[in-house]
Design an enzyme around this catalytic site. Structure first.
Site, short mmCIF file in Angstrom:
data_model
loop_
_atom_site.label_atom_id
_atom_site.label_comp_id
_atom_site.label_asym_id
_atom_site.label_seq_id
_atom_site.Cartn_x
_atom_site.Cartn_y
_atom_site.Cartn_z
N GLY A 14 0.85 -1.20 0.00
CA GLY A 14 0.00 0.00 0.00
C GLY A 14 0.88 1.24 0.00
N GLY A 16 0.97 4.48 -0.67
CA GLY A 16 0.36 5.81 -0.88
C GLY A 16 1.21 6.84 -0.17
N ALA A 17 0.55 7.74 0.58
CA ALA A 17 1.28 8.83 1.25
C ALA A 17 2.24 8.26 2.30
CB ALA A 17 0.28 9.79 1.89
N GLY A 19 3.06 4.94 3.02
CA GLY A 19 3.96 3.89 2.49
C GLY A 19 5.01 4.49 1.58
N LYS A 199 -2.81 8.41 19.91
CA LYS A 199 -2.94 9.00 18.57
C LYS A 199 -4.41 9.36 18.28
CE LYS A 199 -1.54 10.35 14.55
NZ LYS A 199 -1.40 9.64 13.30
N ASN A 203 -6.75 12.08 16.09
CA ASN A 203 -7.54 11.64 14.94
C ASN A 203 -9.04 11.81 15.14
OD1 ASN A 203 -5.09 9.15 14.55
ND2 ASN A 203 -5.49 10.74 13.04
N SER A 269 -6.06 12.82 6.76
CA SER A 269 -6.20 11.80 5.71
C SER A 269 -7.67 11.50 5.42
CB SER A 269 -5.44 10.53 6.10
OG SER A 269 -5.87 10.06 7.36
N GLU A 281 -12.13 5.56 7.17
CA GLU A 281 -11.66 4.58 8.17
C GLU A 281 -12.50 4.71 9.46
OE1 GLU A 281 -7.38 5.89 7.91
OE2 GLU A 281 -7.07 3.72 7.87
#
Ligand SMILES: NC(=O)C1=CN([C@@H]2O[C@H](COP(=O)(O)OP(=O)(O)OC[C@H]3O[C@@H](n4cnc5c(N)ncnc54)[C@H](OP(=O)(O)O)[C@@H]3O)[C@@H](O)[C@H]2O)C=CC1
Ligand SMILES: CC(C)(CO)C(=O)C(=O)O
Length: 319
Positions: A14, A16-17, A19, A199, A203, A269, A281
């Site tokens: 994966g 993307g940003a 990874g 975290k 979020n 994100s 998510e």
């Protein structure tokens, strides 16, 4: 171990940003990094990967060890999983396929209990770890990653063969050394669930409110009504964590607050997912902590309301 002369072989599942960012940083430090792509495969084969960063410097990687299928990847000693958590069940067989015997699988994802769900889908012989990325990065276009701020990763050992030995301590040290070699801090966390709750203090308010109100962090921290709401949501998450047995460090709310207050705008994100009509998510970032806090006798009512409205928006928005 399939060590190469560049050290352990690292696979990015994966890319993307997140990874792309960590994979590029590790590749530029000299590690042998292999990237699994989906929609961006052709673009990356043609143009390579570009990391743009005012603080870390720009990096162009070409050619890239790029794959469209895990079956074509060489066996990897470390697998950094950085797809959205909504893809995890589909990715479990892919991870198992790319793994060298006894590989370490590190989920670089937000949310709670993501390792519990992944664990039952992976062979027992694989080590499973979780990493909370303290970073702000976006995909600007195919194969182009823009880094805005920070970069450290808080890493904890979840489960696997090392549990019965040293509880994963040596593997955490190995992970720390990999990231440090790439110029990034990667402290070992004794309690992965606590690190995940920590975290979530960021979020839960920012990811959800940014979608609901269609804006980045700066407007949320500027308007008095949303400033209050962000603070109240943070307090509720900290209380939920405590009810679940995870007392966050004293004054942690001020640390989370200071990371955003008066700082440049960032787009969480989840806002980017919403704008691209990708699934949100919501399971990992909202449903799992809501269920855990409710079970511990401390329901999070404001978070619940935010979650319900996000479910409504997500269902209407998906492509
Ligand atoms: N961005 C950020 O600043 C931060 C993000 N996080 C967390 O990190 C995780 C990753 O987020 P982020 O990097 O932003 O997400 P992105 O959407 O930028 O990247 C996800 C990548 O996974 C790929 N992917 C998804 N499913 C598959 C599949 N089946 N096979 C191959 N590739 C697949 C996507 O491919 P495709 O292009 O085809 O969709 C995409 O390249 C999330 O849990 C997020 O919450 C944590 C801290 C900060
Ligand atoms: C940038 C940050 C910390 C915002 O909550 C994040 O984790 C995300 O974008 O998902």
């Amino acid at each position: 171990m399939s060590m190469t002369n560049k050290g352990p072989r690292i696979g990015i599942i994966g890319a993307g940003a997140i990874g792309g960012f960590y994979g590029m940083m590790l590749a530029r430090a000299g590690f042998d990094v292999h990237f699994l792509f989906r929609s961006e495969y052709e673009a990356v084969v043609a143009d390579g990967l570009l990391l743009k960063s005012a603080t870390l410097g720009d990096t162009h990687l070409k050619p890239v060890n790029a794959y469209r299928n895990a079956a074509d990847m060489p066996p990897c000693d470390w697998l950094l999983v950085a797809a959205k958590t909504t893809s995890n069940a589909a990715l479990a067989p892919v991870i198992a396929q790319a793994a060298a015997p006894g590989a370490k699988v590190l989920l670089l994802q937000n949310g709670l209990a993501v390792e519990d769900e992944m664990r039952v889908l992976l062979p027992d012989s694989l080590h499973l770890l979780g990493g909370l990325c303290i970073v702000s990065v976006h995909r600007e276009g195919p194969g182009v990653i823009e880094h805005y701020a920070y970069g450290s990763v808080n890493i904890g050992y979840h489960s696997g063969p090392a549990q019965a030995e040293d509880g994963g301590r040596a593997i955490l040290e190995e992970a720390g050394a990999l990231f440090r070699k790439a110029g990034l801090d990667a402290p070992a966390m004794d309690d992965l669930a606590q690190a995940r709750w920590q975290k979530l203090v960021m979020n839960i308010p920012f990811n959800g409110l940014s979608v609901l109100l269609d804006c980045g962090s700066l407007p949320l921290m500027t308007h008095p009504r949303t400033r209050t709401l962000v603070r109240e949501l943070m307090e509720e998450v900290i209380a939920g964590a405590a009810a679940c047995g995870h007392l966050l460090p004293d004054g942690y709310i001020d640390v989370a607050w200071a990371a955003t207050d008066g700082k440049p705008d960032f787009k969480p994100s989840m806002l980017l997912d919403y704008r691209e009509q990708r699934p949100l998510e919501l399971g990992a970032i909202y449903a799992a902590p809501l269920a855990a806090a409710a079970k511990a006798g401390r329901p999070m009512h404001k978070v619940e309301m935010l979650y319900q409205t996000l479910c409504f928006l997500d269902e209407r928005n998906r492509r």
